[in-house]
Design a protein around this motif. Structure first.
Motif, PDB file in Angstrom:
ATOM      1  N   SER A   1       0.792  -1.161   0.028  1.00 60.21           N
ATOM      2  CA  SER A   1      -0.071   0.075  -0.028  1.00 60.21           C
ATOM      3  C   SER A   1       0.917   1.282  -0.010  1.00 60.21           C
ATOM      4  O   SER A   1       0.363   2.216  -0.191  1.00 60.21           O
ATOM      5  CB  SER A   1      -0.886  -0.094   1.128  1.00 60.21           C
ATOM      6  OG  SER A   1      -0.357   0.233   2.458  1.00 60.21           O
ATOM      7  N   LEU A   2       2.487   1.312   0.310  1.00 54.04           N
ATOM      8  CA  LEU A   2       2.989   2.394   0.198  1.00 54.04           C
ATOM      9  C   LEU A   2       3.120   2.843  -1.141  1.00 54.04           C
ATOM     10  O   LEU A   2       3.399   3.929  -1.531  1.00 54.04           O
ATOM     11  CB  LEU A   2       4.202   2.022   0.823  1.00 54.04           C
ATOM     12  CG  LEU A   2       4.382   1.759   2.288  1.00 54.04           C
ATOM     13  CD1 LEU A   2       5.940   1.380   2.955  1.00 54.04           C
ATOM     14  CD2 LEU A   2       3.941   2.690   3.094  1.00 54.04           C
TER      15      LEU A   2
ATOM     16  N   GLN B   1       1.053   2.069  -3.480  1.00 57.75           N
ATOM     17  CA  GLN B   1      -0.191   2.650  -4.008  1.00 57.75           C
ATOM     18  C   GLN B   1      -0.444   4.060  -3.628  1.00 57.75           C
ATOM     19  O   GLN B   1      -1.050   4.843  -4.273  1.00 57.75           O
ATOM     20  CB  GLN B   1      -1.255   1.781  -3.354  1.00 57.75           C
ATOM     21  CG  GLN B   1      -1.128   0.113  -3.935  1.00 57.75           C
ATOM     22  CD  GLN B   1      -2.620  -0.467  -3.646  1.00 57.75           C
ATOM     23  OE1 GLN B   1      -3.418  -0.343  -2.434  1.00 57.75           O
ATOM     24  NE2 GLN B   1      -2.744  -1.883  -4.324  1.00 57.75           N
ATOM     25  N   ALA B   2      -0.017   4.312  -2.283  1.00 56.27           N
ATOM     26  CA  ALA B   2      -0.221   5.676  -1.775  1.00 56.27           C
ATOM     27  C   ALA B   2       0.678   6.471  -2.681  1.00 56.27           C
ATOM     28  O   ALA B   2       0.187   7.712  -3.296  1.00 56.27           O
ATOM     29  CB  ALA B   2       0.371   5.676  -0.263  1.00 56.27           C
ATOM     30  N   ALA B   3       1.943   6.137  -3.010  1.00 55.50           N
ATOM     31  CA  ALA B   3       2.683   6.898  -3.698  1.00 55.50           C
ATOM     32  C   ALA B   3       2.052   7.149  -5.105  1.00 55.50           C
ATOM     33  O   ALA B   3       2.258   8.192  -5.751  1.00 55.50           O
ATOM     34  CB  ALA B   3       4.196   6.334  -3.799  1.00 55.50           C
ATOM     35  N   LYS B   4       1.475   6.218  -5.685  1.00 54.87           N
ATOM     36  CA  LYS B   4       0.897   6.401  -7.024  1.00 54.87           C
ATOM     37  C   LYS B   4      -0.334   7.358  -6.744  1.00 54.87           C
ATOM     38  O   LYS B   4      -0.460   8.235  -7.829  1.00 54.87           O
ATOM     39  CB  LYS B   4       0.041   5.079  -7.398  1.00 54.87           C
ATOM     40  CG  LYS B   4       0.819   4.215  -8.341  1.00 54.87           C
ATOM     41  CD  LYS B   4       0.010   2.842  -8.775  1.00 54.87           C
ATOM     42  CE  LYS B   4       0.801   1.792  -8.937  1.00 54.87           C
ATOM     43  NZ  LYS B   4      -0.045   0.527  -8.924  1.00 54.87           N
ATOM     44  N   THR B   5      -1.099   7.327  -6.043  1.00 56.55           N
ATOM     45  CA  THR B   5      -2.016   8.243  -5.614  1.00 56.55           C
ATOM     46  C   THR B   5      -1.436   9.803  -5.493  1.00 56.55           C
ATOM     47  O   THR B   5      -2.298  10.929  -5.622  1.00 56.55           O
ATOM     48  CB  THR B   5      -3.195   8.039  -4.447  1.00 56.55           C
ATOM     49  OG1 THR B   5      -2.713   8.158  -3.480  1.00 56.55           O
ATOM     50  CG2 THR B   5      -3.922   6.698  -4.793  1.00 56.55           C
ATOM     51  N   LEU B   6      -0.403   9.936  -5.071  1.00 55.41           N
ATOM     52  CA  LEU B   6       0.259  11.145  -4.706  1.00 55.41           C
ATOM     53  C   LEU B   6       0.845  11.606  -6.063  1.00 55.41           C
ATOM     54  O   LEU B   6       1.576  12.690  -6.049  1.00 55.41           O
ATOM     55  CB  LEU B   6       1.182  11.049  -3.527  1.00 55.41           C
ATOM     56  CG  LEU B   6       0.616  10.763  -2.351  1.00 55.41           C
ATOM     57  CD1 LEU B   6       1.589  10.651  -1.242  1.00 55.41           C
ATOM     58  CD2 LEU B   6      -0.233  12.250  -2.003  1.00 55.41           C
ATOM     59  N   GLY B   7       0.704  10.912  -7.056  1.00 58.89           N
ATOM     60  CA  GLY B   7       1.303  11.412  -8.490  1.00 58.89           C
ATOM     61  C   GLY B   7       2.662  10.840  -8.742  1.00 58.89           C
ATOM     62  O   GLY B   7       3.184  11.276  -9.826  1.00 58.89           O
ATOM     63  N   ALA B   8       3.083   9.827  -8.124  1.00 59.60           N
ATOM     64  CA  ALA B   8       4.477   9.398  -8.514  1.00 59.60           C
ATOM     65  C   ALA B   8       4.593   8.219  -9.488  1.00 59.60           C
ATOM     66  O   ALA B   8       3.892   7.566  -9.304  1.00 59.60           O
ATOM     67  CB  ALA B   8       5.217   8.821  -7.333  1.00 59.60           C
ATOM     68  N   GLY B   9       5.368   8.592 -10.656  1.00 62.34           N
ATOM     69  CA  GLY B   9       5.270   7.679 -11.548  1.00 62.34           C
ATOM     70  C   GLY B   9       6.067   6.487 -11.089  1.00 62.34           C
ATOM     71  O   GLY B   9       6.712   6.319 -10.245  1.00 62.34           O
ATOM     72  N   TRP B  10       6.476   5.188 -12.199  1.00 64.44           N
ATOM     73  CA  TRP B  10       7.295   3.883 -11.456  1.00 64.44           C
ATOM     74  C   TRP B  10       8.663   4.359 -10.920  1.00 64.44           C
ATOM     75  O   TRP B  10       8.960   3.929 -10.217  1.00 64.44           O
ATOM     76  CB  TRP B  10       7.032   2.950 -12.546  1.00 64.44           C
ATOM     77  CG  TRP B  10       8.068   3.209 -13.844  1.00 64.44           C
ATOM     78  CD1 TRP B  10       7.526   3.802 -14.843  1.00 64.44           C
ATOM     79  CD2 TRP B  10       9.476   2.815 -14.031  1.00 64.44           C
ATOM     80  NE1 TRP B  10       8.949   3.831 -15.669  1.00 64.44           N
ATOM     81  CE2 TRP B  10       9.866   3.199 -15.065  1.00 64.44           C
ATOM     82  CE3 TRP B  10      10.261   1.850 -12.968  1.00 64.44           C
ATOM     83  CZ2 TRP B  10      11.136   2.805 -15.353  1.00 64.44           C
ATOM     84  CZ3 TRP B  10      11.486   1.876 -13.268  1.00 64.44           C
ATOM     85  CH2 TRP B  10      11.945   2.436 -14.569  1.00 64.44           C
TER      86      TRP B  10
ATOM     87  N   GLN C   1       9.664   7.128  -9.910  1.00 66.68           N
ATOM     88  CA  GLN C   1       9.888   7.893  -8.693  1.00 66.68           C
ATOM     89  C   GLN C   1       9.478   7.075  -7.506  1.00 66.68           C
ATOM     90  O   GLN C   1      10.119   7.279  -6.288  1.00 66.68           O
ATOM     91  CB  GLN C   1       9.017   9.017  -8.737  1.00 66.68           C
ATOM     92  CG  GLN C   1       9.317  10.243  -9.579  1.00 66.68           C
ATOM     93  CD  GLN C   1       8.352  11.200  -9.993  1.00 66.68           C
ATOM     94  OE1 GLN C   1       7.204  10.720 -10.297  1.00 66.68           O
ATOM     95  NE2 GLN C   1       8.836  12.442  -9.893  1.00 66.68           N
ATOM     96  N   ARG C   2       8.522   6.144  -7.656  1.00 64.58           N
ATOM     97  CA  ARG C   2       8.047   4.966  -6.698  1.00 64.58           C
ATOM     98  C   ARG C   2       9.339   4.324  -6.186  1.00 64.58           C
ATOM     99  O   ARG C   2       9.663   3.964  -4.993  1.00 64.58           O
ATOM    100  CB  ARG C   2       7.019   4.337  -7.176  1.00 64.58           C
ATOM    101  CG  ARG C   2       5.692   4.947  -7.293  1.00 64.58           C
ATOM    102  CD  ARG C   2       4.539   4.108  -7.535  1.00 64.58           C
ATOM    103  NE  ARG C   2       4.572   3.050  -8.552  1.00 64.58           N
ATOM    104  CZ  ARG C   2       4.060   3.184  -9.576  1.00 64.58           C
ATOM    105  NH1 ARG C   2       3.556   4.558 -10.081  1.00 64.58           N
ATOM    106  NH2 ARG C   2       3.862   2.383 -10.828  1.00 64.58           N
TER     107      ARG C   2
END
Lengths: 308, 387
Positions: free
Chosen positions: A198-199, A201-210, A212-213
């Motif tokens: 879920s970390l 996933q959270a980064a995804k919803t905050l706008g991070a691309g692969w 950056q994640r």
């Protein structure tokens, strides 16, 4: 204790509590059998080995001087011996680095669910069950002068003469990767599964691309695990012996430290010099391990939010 | 803060290995609304939220934001804020860096990031903890960081997945108020997933009750509380007594039912009159729903059978004889468990009856709801409510 009528010095607590107050825990006695075994099988032989290194043969003392330290003088002065440190490093460092770095993307991909995942994982891990000797044998058959690869390439007319893939540096490197990769892959997979999905996933919803994640979330949390994996695969690769002899160039470019120790013991009957080389091997490993773990201590090492 | 007019879900569905986790979800959400998805675990409410966030691809339907299709966008390009059940705070980053993460991803200038992070952290009252790692905070504080991280981006939509389920009861109440306050003061549009009907009723402008991946009823808290469309919804709205029954007769919006498992065996069970919800005919299998607080507990057993009195909407629904088996002290009142035949009925009383004593339960006709037993027949058109 201000109670009147109680005789001083007469505690009512049980023996266990009284000992505990002085920092003595009787359950520590359970350590005794383990300590006996450790002393008998490790501490004593190890100290004996160290003792041997300062009892050089007369020939050594005569050739290199230095009295009791003649073996050490020989180790550092004799280029044939000392160069083996560099030759071993040249194999072990790149092999360990490659195994760790190559495992990360593979383990990342294999986190997801897809058809054939189980089969692929099994194929990747299978070489761990092969011994180094079997791997060497396979390499000789597969990649030797008359091996399948060279015969195929020759038949197809892609090369004029067989490629030299074994009995050199490349052969040993291949063998170290084949045996070391599954090990690194398994370790890194388990470190990765400890990071809560879920970390990301959270980064995804905050706008991070692969990227950056990976760079900002996964890598910092994985880094201590990478350091540990590197240390373990490095130690494994550094003590390479069978493949250096079987698919390497034993007296040339894959003249690794363990081969030198074996040569001193088996061919020159100099048990004390063999002990010295073995001890120096441990010292070199220790330097690398301490350096890597020192760097690791600078990283975040708390919880990774997952199943741990 | 919500810079859109409406979010439209049309026929949204998600299948997992041939099973519908979510099917035919139609919902229009207006800017500024607080919508709660309510249902037990496995009802599809979290699936719906993950589909909205883009963490799960849809298998059916489409999602439109002001007419623009967004269900094909990856989550990082939807610009929704999400608060996870596990909080999902980055454990290696300080509170301030957690909150700043989304702004950095969007390339906001550093000076602006600092100002907005400080404002968001102050908003959730964590100013003094800004430099701490999440592991050094309590559950409630971590929850507030998660909310700050989501709202600092000023998202058009905030999605919350059971954000309070990991907190203890007292903190949950405080945070509930806090979430509602933030929703109002920041003018957010919020979709909130929960299995707690009290949370949903107190927070939301509109509730969506779900069962097995399908919507059961959509309405304001008031509508759902007063007139649930099925016994399943009633169960969520505090109708703790849900009893299987058979319809004896139904006319004019009222139904007479027989409760076979209530009362002593042999006499065919107790009869009650209730308000019929949905089409019911004589002989149909039904469920009767009564709230504990609508039952009146009287000491002496009464004999008058309800079916002969023909009571109107203000009359008694009938009476259920039983014996008191449990009395719990709840402060202002007592929760009374009454054993009636095979069934335990729940009631409230201002004075504690004797345990083991014979009592009679009565309720007004319009507080006794009679639903068809089958839930599949229930089709409720979603009603829209302007914000």
């Amino acid at each position: 204790m201000s109670a009147v009528g109680q005789r001083p010095g007469r505690a009512t607590a049980s023996l266990r509590h009284r000992l505990a107050e002085r920092g003595i825990d009787p359950t520590l006695l359970l350590l005794v059998p383990g300590l006996v075994v450790a002393v008998a099988l490790f501490v004593y032989p190890f100290s004996y080995g160290i003792g041997l290194t300062v009892q050089p043969t007369a020939a050594m003392q005569e050739q290199w001087g230095g009295g009791a330290l003649a073996n050490y003088v020989a180790f550092f002065r004799d280029p044939f011996v000392f160069d083996s440190v560099w030759l071993t490093m040249r194999l072990a460092l790149p092999a360990a680095l490659f195994n760790v770095l190559a495992s990360v993307p593979v383990a990342m991909v294999l986190r997801h669910r897809f058809r054939g995942k189980r089969l692929l994982t099994s194929l990747l891990v299978l070489p761990i069950t092969l011994g180094t000797v079997l791997t060497a044998q396979g390499l000789l058959i597969f990649a030797g002068r008359q091996g399948w690869i060279n015969r195929t390439l020759l038949e197809l007319g892609l090369v004029d003469e067989p490629l030299k893939l074994v009995n050199n540096y490349l052969g040993v490197m291949l063998s170290l990767i084949i045996t070391g990769f599954p090990f690194a892959f398994l370790l890194i997979s388990s470190y990765l599964s400890g990071i809560d999905p879920s970390l990301e996933q959270a980064a995804k919803t905050l706008g991070a691309g692969w990227w950056q994640r990976f760079r900002r979330i996964v890598l910092p949390l994985l880094a201590p695990g990478l350091a540990t994996t590197f240390v373990l695969t490095f130690v494994l690769a550094f003590s390479v012996f069978p493949s250096a002899r079987l698919v390497g160039d034993a007296m040339g470019e894959t003249r690794v430290m363990s081969l030198m120790a074996f040569r001193a013991f088996g061919e020159q009957n100099d048990y004390t010099m063999a002990s010295t080389i073995a001890l120096m091997m441990g010292a070199v490993e220790l330097i690398v391990v301490v350096a890597v773990l020192g760097l690791r201590s600078l990283l975040y090492r708390g919880t990774t939010g997952g199943k741990g | 803060m919500s810079d859109f007019e409406s979010l439209e879900l049309r026929g949204v569905g998600r299948r997992f290995g041939g099973v519908d986790a979510l099917a035919g979800l139609d919902l229009t959400i207006r800017a500024g609304e607080f919508v709660a998805l309510l249902g037990p675990s496995g009802c599809g409410k979290s699936t719906a939220l993950n589909c909205l966030a883009g963490l799960l691809p849809l298998t059916h339907g489409e999602i439109r934001l002001d007419g623009r299709r967004i269900d094909t966008l990856p989550p990082e390009r939807r610009g929704f804020g999400m608060v996870f059940q596990s909080y999902a705070l980055f454990p290696h980053l300080s509170v301030a860096k957690n909150v700043a993460f989304g702004l950095q991803m969007r390339g906001v200038p550093r000076a602006e990031i600092d100002a907005r992070v400080r404002a968001a952290i102050d908003l959730v009252k964590l100013g003094e903890h800004a430099k701490k790692l999440p592991g050094q905070l309590s559950g409630g504080q971590q929850q507030r960081v998660a909310i700050a991280r989501a709202v600092v981006l000023e998202p058009s939509l905030v999605l919350m997945d059971e954000p309070l389920s990991n907190l203890d009861a007292k903190l949950r109440l405080d945070m509930r108020t806090e979430i509602r306050r933030l929703h109002q003061s920041l003018g957010l549009t919020t979709i909130y997933v929960t299995h707690d009907q009290e949370e949903a009723l107190s927070l939301a402008d509109r509730l969506v009750v779900m069962r097995e991946g399908r919507v059961q009823q959509v309405g304001t808290p008031d509508e759902l509380y007063e007139s649930p469309a099925s016994w399943y919804v009633a169960d969520f709205m505090g109708y703790r007594n849900i009893l299987p029954a058979t319809v004896v007769s139904a006319s004019g919006g009222e139904a007479v039912v027989e409760l076979p498992r209530v009362g002593s065996a042999g006499d065919g069970g107790v009869r009650l009159i209730g308000r019929a919800v949905g089409g019911l005919g004589a002989g149909d299998r039904a469920r009767v729903a009564v709230r504990p607080e609508d039952f009146t507990v009287t000491g002496a057993p009464r004999v008058a059978p309800a079916s002969t009195s023909g009571g109107g909407t203000t009359g008694d629904a009938g009476s259920v004889p039983g014996s008191v088996s449990v009395v719990e002290y709840h402060g202002r009142e007592f929760a009374v468990g009454v054993q009636a035949g095979d069934t335990m009925l729940h009631a409230r009383a201002t004075t504690a009856p004797d345990v083991g004593g014979a009592v009679t339960l009565t309720a007004p006709v319009d507080r006794v709801l009679v639903f068809p037993e089958s839930l599949d027949a229930v089709v409720v058109a979603p009603r829209e409510v302007a914000a």
